[in-house]
Design a protein around this motif. Structure first.
Motif, PDB file in Angstrom:
ATOM      1  N   ARG A 123       0.852  -0.594  -0.033  1.00 43.00           N
ATOM      2  CA  ARG A 123      -0.092   0.106  -0.196  1.00 43.00           C
ATOM      3  C   ARG A 123       1.298   0.977   0.029  1.00 43.00           C
TER       4      ARG A 123
ATOM      5  N   GLU B 185      -2.938   0.404  -8.283  1.00 43.04           N
ATOM      6  CA  GLU B 185      -4.036  -0.215  -8.702  1.00 43.04           C
ATOM      7  C   GLU B 185      -4.745  -0.023  -7.285  1.00 43.04           C
ATOM      8  N   ASP B 186      -6.187   0.501  -7.235  1.00 37.85           N
ATOM      9  CA  ASP B 186      -7.106   0.536  -5.888  1.00 37.85           C
ATOM     10  C   ASP B 186      -6.789  -0.748  -5.585  1.00 37.85           C
ATOM     11  N   CYS B 187      -7.166  -0.423  -4.272  1.00 38.09           N
ATOM     12  CA  CYS B 187      -6.798  -1.758  -3.092  1.00 38.09           C
ATOM     13  C   CYS B 187      -7.896  -2.426  -3.196  1.00 38.09           C
ATOM     14  N   PRO B 188      -8.243  -3.350  -2.835  1.00 45.26           N
ATOM     15  CA  PRO B 188      -9.727  -3.935  -3.436  1.00 45.26           C
ATOM     16  C   PRO B 188     -10.305  -4.146  -1.742  1.00 45.26           C
ATOM     17  N   SER B 189      -9.474  -4.209  -1.216  1.00 43.95           N
ATOM     18  CA  SER B 189     -10.207  -4.305   0.081  1.00 43.95           C
ATOM     19  C   SER B 189     -10.367  -3.194   1.094  1.00 43.95           C
ATOM     20  N   ASP B 190     -10.091  -2.060   0.607  1.00 42.34           N
ATOM     21  CA  ASP B 190      -9.952  -0.303   0.765  1.00 42.34           C
ATOM     22  C   ASP B 190     -10.055   0.889  -0.061  1.00 42.34           C
ATOM     23  N   ARG B 191     -11.526   1.153  -0.860  1.00 42.22           N
ATOM     24  CA  ARG B 191     -10.791   1.662  -1.473  1.00 42.22           C
ATOM     25  C   ARG B 191     -10.977   3.087  -1.508  1.00 42.22           C
ATOM     26  N   ARG B 192     -10.092   3.605  -0.676  1.00 33.77           N
ATOM     27  CA  ARG B 192      -9.531   4.904  -0.682  1.00 33.77           C
ATOM     28  C   ARG B 192      -8.095   4.488  -0.549  1.00 33.77           C
TER      29      ARG B 192
ATOM     30  N   VAL C 152      -3.826   2.951  -1.767  1.00 35.59           N
ATOM     31  CA  VAL C 152      -4.324   2.439  -3.995  1.00 35.59           C
ATOM     32  C   VAL C 152      -3.017   1.829  -2.838  1.00 35.59           C
TER      33      VAL C 152
END
Length: 152
Positions: free
Chosen positions: A59, A90-97, A99
């Motif tokens: 992250r 990429e966007d973090c799949p578990s936390d939309r905020r 990266v």
């Protein structure tokens, strides 16, 4: 107001040697990495941290802590690396905020090439010129410095 705890002459000599030596070594490493591999020291450090992470990804917030950069500076550095095809965000799949920054195969190959030259610079200008006991002391000293800084 209390009087500052001024450094002794010996402490001042050691402090100045550290400041001057570390600045010169970092400048030398930066120049060498840029000339040979088109990477700055901070870009190289990011690639190293990603290569050591599970799945070669971290992250951005965690990468900022490991790479000793502000989140803003890290974002600019990663943008440069992304432009070179060495990382991907990429966007973090578990936390939309969140990266995630991932090391690409091209990034891993670039790091592998750079590391082979970089280790020689580190050996030539630090490891080979410092007594092994002093090198151990440097490691212990900066572990203590890091702990103090992290403790606040």
């Amino acid at each position: 107001m209390t009087e500052p705890r001024w450094l002794t002459a010996t402490e001042q000599r050691s402090w100045r040697a550290y400041v001057d030596g570390s600045a010169r070594l970092t400048e030398l490493m930066d120049r060498d990495l840029k000339t040979r591999h088109g990477l700055s020291v901070s870009e190289y450090e990011i690639l190293v941290r990603l290569s050591e992470a599970p799945g070669r990804s971290l992250r951005m917030a965690e990468l900022a802590e490991h790479a000793s950069q502000s989140r803003s500076r890290l974002s600019h550095t990663c943008a440069r690396l992304e432009g070179k095809g060495l990382v991907r965000r990429e966007d973090c799949p578990s936390d939309r905020r969140g990266v995630i920054c991932l090391l690409t195969d091209e990034g891993f190959a670039a790091l592998d090439r750079a590391a082979r030259d970089h280790v020689e610079v580190v050996r030539t200008y630090l490891v080979d010129v410092v007594d092994p006991a002093d090198l151990d002391a440097i490691g212990r000293a900066f572990d203590a410095v890091i702990k103090r800084i992290e403790a606040g």
